[in-house]
Write a protein that holds these residues in place. Structure first.
Motif, mmCIF file in Angstrom:
data_model
loop_
_atom_site.group_PDB
_atom_site.id
_atom_site.type_symbol
_atom_site.label_atom_id
_atom_site.label_comp_id
_atom_site.label_asym_id
_atom_site.label_seq_id
_atom_site.Cartn_x
_atom_site.Cartn_y
_atom_site.Cartn_z
ATOM 1 N N VAL A 58 -3.620 -0.538 -1.609
ATOM 2 C CA VAL A 58 -2.209 0.460 -1.780
ATOM 3 C C VAL A 58 -1.092 -0.657 -1.448
ATOM 4 N N ILE A 59 -2.037 -2.025 0.100
ATOM 5 C CA ILE A 59 -0.887 -2.715 0.879
ATOM 6 C C ILE A 59 -0.344 -3.673 0.256
ATOM 7 N N PHE A 60 -0.836 -3.818 -0.913
ATOM 8 C CA PHE A 60 -0.499 -5.085 -1.787
ATOM 9 C C PHE A 60 0.657 -4.601 -2.771
ATOM 10 N N GLN A 61 0.337 -3.123 -2.885
ATOM 11 C CA GLN A 61 1.558 -2.573 -3.869
ATOM 12 C C GLN A 61 2.697 -2.166 -2.910
ATOM 13 N N TYR A 62 3.752 -1.224 -3.438
ATOM 14 C CA TYR A 62 5.264 -0.429 -3.146
ATOM 15 C C TYR A 62 4.147 0.551 -2.498
ATOM 16 N N GLY A 63 4.759 1.362 -1.420
ATOM 17 C CA GLY A 63 4.458 1.928 -0.207
ATOM 18 C C GLY A 63 6.121 2.885 -0.358
ATOM 19 N N TYR A 65 8.626 4.907 1.960
ATOM 20 C CA TYR A 65 9.334 4.175 2.659
ATOM 21 C C TYR A 65 9.505 4.195 4.334
ATOM 22 N N SER A 66 8.797 5.297 4.629
ATOM 23 C CA SER A 66 8.806 5.473 6.238
ATOM 24 C C SER A 66 7.521 4.763 6.740
ATOM 25 N N GLY A 67 6.854 3.865 5.808
ATOM 26 C CA GLY A 67 6.134 2.914 6.688
ATOM 27 C C GLY A 67 4.324 3.555 5.983
ATOM 28 N N TYR A 68 3.374 2.669 6.444
ATOM 29 C CA TYR A 68 1.834 2.776 5.841
ATOM 30 C C TYR A 68 1.793 3.722 6.696
ATOM 31 N N LYS A 69 1.261 5.149 5.258
ATOM 32 C CA LYS A 69 0.601 6.815 6.118
ATOM 33 C C LYS A 69 0.138 6.909 8.129
ATOM 34 N N PRO A 70 -1.280 5.831 7.442
ATOM 35 C CA PRO A 70 -2.795 5.984 8.793
ATOM 36 C C PRO A 70 -1.420 5.070 9.994
ATOM 37 N N LEU A 71 -0.874 4.653 10.052
ATOM 38 C CA LEU A 71 -0.192 4.142 10.688
ATOM 39 C C LEU A 71 0.317 4.673 11.898
ATOM 40 N N ARG A 72 1.597 5.357 10.904
ATOM 41 C CA ARG A 72 2.737 6.486 11.550
ATOM 42 C C ARG A 72 1.572 7.804 11.867
ATOM 43 N N GLN A 73 0.253 7.988 11.498
ATOM 44 C CA GLN A 73 -0.098 9.158 11.858
ATOM 45 C C GLN A 73 -0.760 8.416 13.263
ATOM 46 N N ASP A 253 16.345 3.230 1.329
ATOM 47 C CA ASP A 253 17.967 2.578 0.672
ATOM 48 C C ASP A 253 18.011 1.618 1.366
ATOM 49 N N THR A 254 17.219 0.843 2.412
ATOM 50 C CA THR A 254 17.369 -0.837 2.763
ATOM 51 C C THR A 254 16.447 -1.742 2.223
ATOM 52 N N TYR A 255 15.470 -1.114 2.193
ATOM 53 C CA TYR A 255 14.643 -2.687 1.587
ATOM 54 C C TYR A 255 12.896 -1.328 1.016
ATOM 55 N N ILE A 256 13.500 -0.273 0.176
ATOM 56 C CA ILE A 256 12.450 0.337 -0.537
ATOM 57 C C ILE A 256 10.954 0.839 0.583
ATOM 58 N N HIS A 257 10.531 -0.316 1.377
ATOM 59 C CA HIS A 257 9.933 0.064 2.662
ATOM 60 C C HIS A 257 9.502 -1.345 3.322
ATOM 61 N N LEU A 260 4.006 -3.631 4.414
ATOM 62 C CA LEU A 260 2.584 -3.073 4.570
ATOM 63 C C LEU A 260 1.878 -3.453 5.171
ATOM 64 N N VAL A 261 1.578 -4.786 4.488
ATOM 65 C CA VAL A 261 0.847 -5.148 4.291
ATOM 66 C C VAL A 261 0.215 -5.812 6.454
ATOM 67 N N THR A 262 1.675 -5.887 7.050
ATOM 68 C CA THR A 262 1.387 -6.529 8.309
ATOM 69 C C THR A 262 0.764 -5.171 9.037
ATOM 70 N N GLU A 263 1.596 -4.122 8.595
ATOM 71 C CA GLU A 263 0.681 -2.573 8.883
ATOM 72 C C GLU A 263 -0.638 -2.556 8.833
ATOM 73 N N GLY A 264 -0.891 -2.598 8.085
ATOM 74 C CA GLY A 264 -2.260 -2.465 7.380
ATOM 75 C C GLY A 264 -3.308 -3.358 8.777
ATOM 76 N N ILE A 265 -2.813 -4.967 8.889
ATOM 77 C CA ILE A 265 -3.423 -5.547 9.777
ATOM 78 C C ILE A 265 -2.911 -4.686 11.490
ATOM 79 N N VAL A 266 -2.071 -4.161 11.522
ATOM 80 C CA VAL A 266 -2.143 -3.404 12.554
ATOM 81 C C VAL A 266 -2.909 -2.073 12.874
ATOM 82 N N TYR A 267 -3.014 -1.570 12.040
ATOM 83 C CA TYR A 267 -4.022 -0.483 12.007
ATOM 84 C C TYR A 267 -4.866 -0.607 12.180
#
Ligand SMILES: Cc1ncc(COP(=O)(O)O)c(C=O)c1O
Length: 384
Positions: A58-63, A65-73, A253-257, A260-267
């Protein structure tokens, strides 16, 4: 050589140029970085290995645009808000430009504290805003000046660091927050509440965020930089439902998203329940450093010098009286074995000669005390 920041390769040059011995090491009051010993490198490495194994595809793929969902949650749960109101980005800095791009039209005015975080001033200027600095007192902006400026022109945005402000360490009182919220409601401007230091309180009680007082008009920006790791570049913004969809689209529109890699680690770090204990550890590490710098200022500063007394964050600010030639002092402080960031960038009119920002978190109390002694000697030297 820059007199503001010494890079390691410049260091030997500095020593030679100033004919200093290694025991005369310059003391660097330059950047507000977290202490390196506070970075939980081993645990973050473990979290990285674990999330890569579990969520790599998941995190090494496109994801999204609002960021890694588990961290958002996770963030939405912490802040008791909906996941749609949370946008993750590559650090909080990025949101300054998002806010400027989404909210500002040509000729709009932005109010900022005077002094303010220099990069926010730059971001608003770059967007073509007319920036108006409102003098900052020791409990927030001068309300009479704020209301006078408002009578001249209603801003589109008020950018504030209400807790342990960069560069002064000032926290805005609840009374002023409520009054500014009333004015925002009456005149319809947004408040950008930039809160990277809010959790780093070493004494006293937390002050209610603008986000709680007037949620419909606040864009709340925070990040994991000061409480976990700035190198990750993971920040987030929480805003009203009425406007967040525009920001989500802007992100796409700025950077697709964002990454996710660092967001996954933080999550993974947060999911394990490690963030709050880490913040507690940071408070215990930084509290004596704050107490140390305030004690050193009390002990060594000449009596006509004034400074702030923050209860948290990274910075204390020193205000030089007019009897001190602040320009000469800042230009030559290195000769006294101290390096600081120039005060000018923090002021919308670049008049920061009489202002010294002192970050204290990276230094132990003995080093800070030596630094303050040297600054005090320079102040005495440049007193007219
Ligand atoms: C007030 C303020 N806002 C934002 C930032 C940038 O933080 P980030 O690392 O999340 O981009 C800083 C960094 O020093 C800061 O002091």
């Amino acid at each position: 050589m820059s007199s503001a920041i010494i890079h390691s390769s410049d260091y030997i040059f500095f020593i030679e140029e100033h004919n200093m011995s290694m025991s005369d090491n310059p003391i660097l009051f330059t950047r507000g970085n977290p202490a390196v010993e506070a970075l939980p490198v081993d645990t973050l490495s473990e979290c990285a290995a674990s999330i890569f194994a579990k969520e790599g595809k998941v995190i090494f793929q496109y994801g999204h645009y609002s960021g890694y969902k588990p961290l958002r949650q996770w963030i939405a749960d912490q802040y008791n808000t909906t996941v749609e109101q949370v946008l993750i980005g590559n650090s909080s800095m990025e949101f300054f430009t998002f806010c400027a791009s989404v909210l500002l039209n040509d000729g709009d005015t932005v109010f900022l504290e005077y002094p303010s975080y220099d990069r926010a001033v730059t971001a608003m200027r770059r967007a073509g805003a007319d920036v108006v600095g409102i003098p900052l007192e020791k409990d927030g902006v001068d309300m009479a000046a704020f209301e006078e400026a408002l009578a001249r022109k209603v801003p589109r945005l008020f950018y504030t660091v209400a807790d342990f402000q960069n560069p002064t360490g000032v926290t805005t009182s609840l009374e002023k927050r409520k009054r500014i919220a009333e004015l925002a409601e009456k005149h319809g401007f947004y408040i950008i509440e930039d809160a990277p230091y809010k959790a780093l309180r070493y004494h006293g009680e937390d002050v209610t965020a603008y986000k709680e007082i007037i949620p419909e008009q606040v864009l709340y920006i925070n990040s994991f930089s000061k409480v976990l790791s700035p190198g990750m570049r993971v920040g987030f913004m929480i805003g009203p439902e009425s406007i967040m969809p525009t920001f989500h689209k802007w992100s796409e529109d700025t950077y697709i998203h964002p990454s996710l890699v660092t967001e996954g680690i933080v999550y993974e770090y947060c999911r394990r329940g490690l963030l709050e204990p880490n913040i507690e550890k940071l408070r215990d590490l930084y509290r004596p450093r704050l107490d140390g710098i305030l004690k050193a200022l009390d002990t060594h500063m000449p009596s006509n010098v004034d400074w702030t007394r923050p209860e948290g964050g990274f910075f204390v600010a020193v205000y030089l009286p007019d009897t001190v030639d602040g320009k000469a002092l800042q230009e030559n402080l290195k000769d006294f074995g101290v390096v600081i960031a120039s005060g000018n960038g923090f002021f919308t009119d670049r008049k920061g000669d009489q202002f010294l920002r002192l970050p204290f978190c990276q230094m132990d109390p003995a080093e800070v005390e030596e630094g303050i002694k040297r600054i005090a000697a320079a102040i005495r030297h440049y007193t007219r």
